[in-house]
Design a protein around this motif. Structure first.
Motif, PDB file in Angstrom:
ATOM      1  N   TYR A  74      39.393  -5.121  19.836  1.00  0.00           N
ATOM      2  CA  TYR A  74      38.626  -3.919  20.170  1.00  0.00           C
ATOM      3  C   TYR A  74      38.214  -3.247  18.858  1.00  0.00           C
ATOM      4  O   TYR A  74      39.049  -3.037  17.978  1.00  0.00           O
ATOM      5  N   ASN A  75      36.938  -2.912  18.730  1.00  0.00           N
ATOM      6  CA  ASN A  75      36.422  -2.301  17.513  1.00  0.00           C
ATOM      7  C   ASN A  75      35.632  -1.039  17.857  1.00  0.00           C
ATOM      8  O   ASN A  75      34.896  -1.015  18.855  1.00  0.00           O
ATOM      9  N   TRP A  76      35.770  -0.017  17.031  1.00  0.00           N
ATOM     10  CA  TRP A  76      34.989   1.191  17.202  1.00  0.00           C
ATOM     11  C   TRP A  76      34.784   1.836  15.832  1.00  0.00           C
ATOM     12  O   TRP A  76      35.588   1.674  14.931  1.00  0.00           O
ATOM     13  N   ASN A  77      33.685   2.549  15.691  1.00  0.00           N
ATOM     14  CA  ASN A  77      33.403   3.184  14.407  1.00  0.00           C
ATOM     15  C   ASN A  77      32.478   4.372  14.614  1.00  0.00           C
ATOM     16  O   ASN A  77      31.778   4.483  15.629  1.00  0.00           O
ATOM     17  N   LEU A  78      32.490   5.252  13.624  1.00  0.00           N
ATOM     18  CA  LEU A  78      31.658   6.443  13.640  1.00  0.00           C
ATOM     19  C   LEU A  78      31.192   6.705  12.216  1.00  0.00           C
ATOM     20  O   LEU A  78      32.001   6.687  11.284  1.00  0.00           O
ATOM     21  N   THR A  79      29.895   6.950  12.030  1.00  0.00           N
ATOM     22  CA  THR A  79      29.334   7.132  10.696  1.00  0.00           C
ATOM     23  C   THR A  79      28.449   8.377  10.657  1.00  0.00           C
ATOM     24  O   THR A  79      27.652   8.609  11.578  1.00  0.00           O
ATOM     25  N   PHE A  80      28.597   9.171   9.595  1.00  0.00           N
ATOM     26  CA  PHE A  80      27.740  10.317   9.334  1.00  0.00           C
ATOM     27  C   PHE A  80      27.082  10.113   7.980  1.00  0.00           C
ATOM     28  O   PHE A  80      27.760   9.816   6.991  1.00  0.00           O
TER      29      PHE A  80
END
Length: 473
Positions: A74-80
């Protein structure tokens, strides 16, 4: 599925016992000397499934779990991301990953952690009490009966002997085996078998049977920040910092041995193996950039220089790559020839106080090696020990290059480029591995061996410099 037999090295030579001659790839090998004279049993055929006899021989073998399944990730990411003045871009990211059903090895014939139904105590607890007494040097005459041993073995004919109680009989075995609690369990099962009773701890076919199973898990979390300047006319750069943490049950590869780094020592308490991954690097910084030096005609320095001066001092380009990361985990100190929990693999030591590394004097614990050595104890029965709690020194490297192109006077498309490059400019030699990771019986009362945790290799390579010329037309 295969079966193999090997000729023991040194059993043949070129004089008295001639080694077999190679006659071709299809030659028969079953009757070759010296297999036959040494009475090595050769199977006439192979049968499936392969089974070992229930003769209480402590075989050490490996196999595959029949319930293997595909791993899940399971992979998740958040980028600003935001643009800044002067063409800079800043980016902040979070990355998460969780994996389940990973392939790891475990001893599916692990020794039974037998529970006494009357007292409600298990082997790990009761034997752990005796291990503490053994370490403290308590004499056998001072050992009071423990209900676990009295309930299970007190009525076994001949077990107590002249010790006075079943607890003291087990303690007497432990004193002779010195923290090798799987040998003590073996002694008990041998006594029960000789008395016509069923063994309690060992599966009678194996001492250890490592099986590849879909049981591993891992979790990874990371935060990173990047600053980039990619479109500058004079300067391009890329700076990155990552803070991360990776944890798992086992970090080995599928190609590792059955009892290697991917082995979970106690499958009954698998969570004890959950710790920092072998490849966990907490901090990583890297920077790379290319800078057209502001020197020469029309530049900040020597802006009015003539053509001769500009030809030699102007137009130089400086480039560099820098990397620093914190140290990798290192396998914790482990018992030197005692097996408290698993028949085939020693447990790691357990810290009794914080251990601070001090990489000087040629040792990871160079500041006070004896203090560090005495900060560990041998594992109690059932314990895996501390996994990956010590780290190597970090790694650092700086590579740089200086280059300039000269325009040839006989044609504007003809150029000569001169380059000078250096790898590991500072010639930093951080250490990368150590020797003698073992601890003896009761290290709290001992002096560290002279070669204990000595550094034996460096990370990376010594400084290398190279020069080059390029003519383009």
């Amino acid at each position: 599925f295969s079966s193999s037999r090997s000729i023991v090295p040194g059993t043949c030579n070129t004089t008295t016992v001639l080694c077999p001659a190679f006659t071709g790839f299809s030659q028969q090998v079953r009757n070759l000397l010296p297999l036959s004279p040494f009475n090595i049993a050769l199977p006439s055929n192979l049968t499936f499934p392969q089974t070992a006899p229930s003769d209480n021989v402590r075989r050490i073998e490996s196999t595959l779990d029949e319930n293997l399944v595909a791993p899940i990730s399971y992979n998740w990411n958040l980028t600003f991301e935001r643009s800044l003045p002067a063409g800079l871009v800043v980016q902040a990211s979070y990355t998460g990953r969780a994996a389940r059903n990973l392939l790891a090895a475990r001893d599916i014939m692990a020794l039974n952690n037998l529970v006494d139904p009357r007292s409600g105590t298990d082997w790990y607890t009761a034997a752990g009490m005796l291990e503490d007494f053994r370490h403290q040097g308590v004499p056998i005459t001072s050992i009071a009966p423990i209900p676990y041993f009295e309930n299970l073995f007190g009525a076994v004919p001949g077990f107590i002997g002249g010790n006075g109680s079943a607890t003291r009989a087990v303690y007497a075995l432990a004193l002779g085996n010195g923290n090798d609690w799987t040998e003590t369990q073996n002694n008990i099962d041998e006594f029960l078998t000789d008395a016509g009773l069923s063994p309690l701890f060992y599966q009678p076919q194996y001492g250890a049977l490592s099986a590849r199973s879909s049981i591993g898990r891992s979790n990874y979390h990371a935060g990173s920040i990047s600053v980039r300047q990619r479109l500058g006319q004079k300067l391009t750069l890329d700076f990155n910092y990552t803070l991360s943490h990776s944890m798992d049950d086992a970090s080995g590869l599928q190609t590792d041995g059955s009892y290697g780094t991917a082995f979970i020592l106690n499958p009954i308490r698998q969570s004890d193996n959950y710790a920092n991954s072998d490849f966990d690097v907490r901090h990583v910084i890297n920077f790379n950039g290319v800078w057209q030096l502001p020197v020469g005609r029309g530049q900040w320095l020597l802006g009015n220089a003539n053509k001769v001066v500009d030809a030699f001092l102007g137009g130089w380009q400086l480039s560099g790559i820098y990397r620093w990361n914190s140290g990798l985990p290192l396998y914790s100190p482990y018992d030197d020839g005692r097996w408290a929990t698993n028949w085939n693999v020693e447990s790691s030591g357990v810290r009794i106080r914080p251990v601070q590394t001090c990489p000087d004097g040629g040792s990871l614990f160079g500041c006070n090696r004896d203090y560090a050595y005495q900060s560990w104890r041998n594992a109690r029965p059932g314990e895996t020990g501390d996994r990956n709690v010590i780290r190597l020194p970090g790694y650092v490297s700086l590579d740089m290059g200086l280059a300039k192109s000269f325009k040839m006077p006989w044609g504007e498309n003809h150029k000569l480029q001169v380059r000078a490059e250096a790898f590991n400019v500072t010639n930093t030699q951080n250490f990368g591995s150590v020797t003698n990771l073992t601890i003896e019986l009761d290290p709290q009362n001992a002096t560290a061996p002279s070669d204990w945790w000595n550094f034996s290799a460096i990370q990376g390579s010594p400084r290398v410099m190279q020069f080059g010329f390029r003519y383009s037309f």
